[in-house]
Design a protein around this motif. Structure first.
Motif, PDB file in Angstrom:
ATOM      1  N   LEU A 143      17.546  -3.066   9.009  1.00  9.39           N
ATOM      2  CA  LEU A 143      16.528  -1.901   8.905  1.00  9.39           C
ATOM      3  C   LEU A 143      15.083  -2.244   9.246  1.00  9.39           C
ATOM      4  CD1 LEU A 143      16.100   0.813   8.061  1.00  9.39           C
ATOM      5  CD2 LEU A 143      15.407   0.146   5.859  1.00  9.39           C
ATOM      6  N   ILE A 144      14.665  -3.670   9.111  1.00  3.67           N
ATOM      7  CA  ILE A 144      13.415  -4.090   9.250  1.00  3.67           C
ATOM      8  C   ILE A 144      13.316  -4.320  10.887  1.00  3.67           C
ATOM      9  CG2 ILE A 144      12.077  -6.185   9.126  1.00  3.67           C
ATOM     10  CD1 ILE A 144      13.212  -6.380   6.187  1.00  3.67           C
ATOM     11  N   GLU A 145      14.439  -4.897  11.502  1.00  2.00           N
ATOM     12  CA  GLU A 145      14.413  -5.048  12.958  1.00  2.00           C
ATOM     13  C   GLU A 145      14.742  -4.049  13.704  1.00  2.00           C
ATOM     14  OE1 GLU A 145      17.370  -8.196  12.969  1.00  2.00           O
ATOM     15  OE2 GLU A 145      15.821  -9.646  12.385  1.00  2.00           O
ATOM     16  N   ASN A 146      14.987  -2.808  13.142  1.00  2.00           N
ATOM     17  CA  ASN A 146      15.308  -1.562  13.980  1.00  2.00           C
ATOM     18  C   ASN A 146      13.749  -0.960  14.131  1.00  2.00           C
ATOM     19  OD1 ASN A 146      15.739   0.703  14.797  1.00  2.00           O
ATOM     20  ND2 ASN A 146      17.447   1.448  13.267  1.00  2.00           N
ATOM     21  N   PRO A 147      13.362  -0.871  15.414  1.00  2.00           N
ATOM     22  CA  PRO A 147      12.136  -0.100  15.879  1.00  2.00           C
ATOM     23  C   PRO A 147      12.095   1.083  15.725  1.00  2.00           C
ATOM     24  CG  PRO A 147      13.323  -0.808  17.763  1.00  2.00           C
ATOM     25  CD  PRO A 147      14.273  -1.511  16.636  1.00  2.00           C
ATOM     26  N   HIS A 148      13.214   1.974  15.401  1.00  2.00           N
ATOM     27  CA  HIS A 148      13.326   3.321  15.547  1.00  2.00           C
ATOM     28  C   HIS A 148      13.290   3.682  14.084  1.00  2.00           C
ATOM     29  CE1 HIS A 148      14.263   3.311  19.771  1.00  2.00           C
ATOM     30  NE2 HIS A 148      15.223   2.402  19.502  1.00  2.00           N
ATOM     31  N   ALA A 149      13.412   2.854  13.102  1.00  2.00           N
ATOM     32  CA  ALA A 149      13.440   3.165  11.697  1.00  2.00           C
ATOM     33  C   ALA A 149      11.974   3.859  11.357  1.00  2.00           C
ATOM     34  CB  ALA A 149      13.825   2.200  10.792  1.00  2.00           C
ATOM     35  N   VAL A 175       6.268 -10.952  10.775  1.00  5.53           N
ATOM     36  CA  VAL A 175       6.019 -10.895  12.020  1.00  5.53           C
ATOM     37  C   VAL A 175       5.707  -9.637  12.750  1.00  5.53           C
ATOM     38  CG1 VAL A 175       7.450 -12.967  12.608  1.00  5.53           C
ATOM     39  CG2 VAL A 175       8.448 -10.557  12.792  1.00  5.53           C
ATOM     40  N   LEU A 176       5.776  -8.731  11.936  1.00  8.25           N
ATOM     41  CA  LEU A 176       5.516  -7.122  12.301  1.00  8.25           C
ATOM     42  C   LEU A 176       3.954  -6.792  12.316  1.00  8.25           C
ATOM     43  CD1 LEU A 176       8.400  -5.360  10.226  1.00  8.25           C
ATOM     44  CD2 LEU A 176       8.323  -5.837  12.724  1.00  8.25           C
ATOM     45  N   ASP A 177       3.389  -6.395  13.129  1.00  4.19           N
ATOM     46  CA  ASP A 177       2.031  -6.162  13.334  1.00  4.19           C
ATOM     47  C   ASP A 177       1.600  -5.208  12.576  1.00  4.19           C
ATOM     48  OD1 ASP A 177       1.658  -8.317  15.160  1.00  4.19           O
ATOM     49  OD2 ASP A 177       2.068  -7.134  16.894  1.00  4.19           O
ATOM     50  N   ASP A 178       2.526  -4.091  12.185  1.00  2.00           N
ATOM     51  CA  ASP A 178       2.019  -2.713  11.596  1.00  2.00           C
ATOM     52  C   ASP A 178       2.718  -2.855  10.012  1.00  2.00           C
ATOM     53  OD1 ASP A 178       4.636  -2.525  12.221  1.00  2.00           O
ATOM     54  OD2 ASP A 178       4.671  -0.596  12.721  1.00  2.00           O
ATOM     55  N   LEU A 179       2.834  -3.966   9.759  1.00  2.00           N
ATOM     56  CA  LEU A 179       3.357  -4.227   8.340  1.00  2.00           C
ATOM     57  C   LEU A 179       2.153  -3.735   7.428  1.00  2.00           C
ATOM     58  CD1 LEU A 179       5.996  -4.888   6.539  1.00  2.00           C
ATOM     59  CD2 LEU A 179       4.773  -7.054   6.395  1.00  2.00           C
ATOM     60  N   ARG A 228      -8.165  -8.744   7.283  1.00  2.19           N
ATOM     61  CA  ARG A 228      -7.471  -7.993   8.638  1.00  2.19           C
ATOM     62  C   ARG A 228      -7.348  -6.416   8.205  1.00  2.19           C
ATOM     63  NH1 ARG A 228      -6.136 -13.047   8.293  1.00  2.19           N
ATOM     64  NH2 ARG A 228      -5.925 -14.268  10.433  1.00  2.19           N
ATOM     65  N   SER A 229      -7.648  -6.135   7.030  1.00  6.95           N
ATOM     66  CA  SER A 229      -7.285  -4.324   6.563  1.00  6.95           C
ATOM     67  C   SER A 229      -8.669  -3.935   6.559  1.00  6.95           C
ATOM     68  CB  SER A 229      -6.696  -4.694   5.236  1.00  6.95           C
ATOM     69  OG  SER A 229      -5.700  -5.565   5.091  1.00  6.95           O
TER      70      SER A 229
END
Length: 391
Positions: A143-149, A175-179, A228-229
């Protein structure tokens, strides 16, 4: 006529031949110009094949119908509930399965089934929430690695709560930029807790010392995340810190001594239950009464008020707010100024003095580390300049 011959033939045909014949009939359903009567007969024959004792037959049908929007919906639903070797192509690709079907499949399926659903394209929020809530670690990773989720914030938090102790999950999320910042902070807390338990189990450190080191590391990481927030992301982070008990006077003082006024303002607004704009206006009024009123409403210990006042004055006077390093590290001059003031303040408590001394040591070490890095960088550049001059 053709369907009647098919039905008569498959009664005695080997499993492999039955599978190929079923695949051909399924493709004919999708691409051939069958008459109405032939289509009804073909659908009946395919429905009958759902009861074939060989999974090869059902698997052939699943592969043929998996990606089609024109496949018989009743057959697709039946295949999705079959054994994993049959169901996986349909679960991963079929557009005919609705969200409610997928949620139920996730709740009742095994690890393979959950992983197949997690790999689907355009996975909606409800299905993602089901996987986050009851899915295995492997499905969460898919799920984490699914860019369409489409994961809602609460789904990210639930994955951290259930699987954040696993390195693969943490690495995939970080590693996700939008986390979301709140999720990133929760991951850091989970990592700190895991490492503390590890060193205690190895008898490398006592439980108390390991916990203190883990908490200090977590707070430093929080500063990096907060730097960074912005906007709603910052508010979400602060709310998470409050709910988890991390929004302490020590952390807020660290934010101020790191010149992170965004985090400082947002933290006090959260604790005081006041609009952020109003709190920012009060805090930067340059008057002690406004700051003390906000601190008191936020429920912070009054013994810390002088430290906050001196730190805020120093932050304004010395212009640390727009620093190049993004308000991450403690400012040594600010820390020493606050420490000097509190050493002469009879109202300063011992816990506050211990905290400030730790801040002073940390800021001195960080400054020395940066100084050494600059020296090394200069030594690296000198030969380059020498070569240019020689040329």
């Amino acid at each position: 006529m053709i369907v009647r011959q098919f039905i008569n033939w498959i009664r005695t045909a080997p499993a492999g031949d039955r599978a190929e014949a079923t695949r051909a009939l399924a493709r004919a359903w999708l691409i051939s110009d069958l008459s109405h009567d032939d289509r009804i007969a073909a659908e009946g024959a395919l429905l009958m094949q759902l009861d074939d004792p060989s999974p090869l037959v059902r698997q052939a049908m699943a592969e043929a119908f998996a990606r089609s929007t024109d496949a018989p919906a009743s057959i697709v639903r039946a295949l999705s509930a079959d054994q994993p070797t049959v169901a996986l192509p349909v679960l991963e690709h079929s557009p005919l399965l609705i969200d409610a079907d997928l949620v139920d499949i996730v709740a009742t399926g095994n690890d393979e089934v959950q992983c197949a659903v997690a790999r689907r394209i355009a996975l909606p929020v409800s299905v993602c929430a089901a996987i986050a809530e009851v899915g295995c670690a492997a499905a969460a990773l898919e799920l984490i690695e699914n860019p369409h989720a489409e994961l809602a914030p609460f789904s990210w938090h639930r994955i951290v709560e259930r699987h954040g102790h696993l390195a693969a999950i943490r690495e995939a999320m970080l590693v996700l930029d939008d986390l979301p910042a709140a999720t990133r902070a929760a991951l850091v807390a989970k990592l700190s807790e895991t490492l503390a338990q590890f060193v205690v189990a190895r008898n490398w450190l006592s439980a108390d010392r390991a916990e203190r080191i883990a908490l200090e590391a977590r707070d430093r990481s929080t500063m990096n995340i907060a730097a960074r927030s912005r906007g709603e992301d910052m508010q979400g982070l602060v709310h998470h810190l409050r709910v988890t008990g991390q929004l302490t006077a020590g952390l807020i003082l660290r934010a101020l001594l790191s010149s992170n006024l965004d985090l400082f303002d947002a933290a006090l607004a959260e604790l005081a239950d006041l609009p952020l704009a109003r709190v920012s206006a009060l805090l930067h009024d340059r008057g002690g009464n406004s700051l003390h009123a906000v601190l008191r409403r936020a429920g912070l210990p009054e013994a810390t008020f002088p430290a906050f006042q001196v730190a805020l004055d120093a932050c304004h006077e010395q212009g640390f707010v727009d620093s190049d390093d993004g308000a991450v590290r403690l400012r040594r001059r600010m820390v020493e100024r606050v420490l000097t003031h509190c050493e002469t303040d009879r109202g300063a408590t011992e816990p506050l003095m211990v905290l400030l001394r730790r801040f002073a040591t940390e800021s001195a070490r960080e400054e020395a580390r940066l100084f050494c890095d600059e020296l090394v960088a200069e030594d690296t550049l000198d030969p380059m300049y020498d070569d240019l001059i020689a040329a």
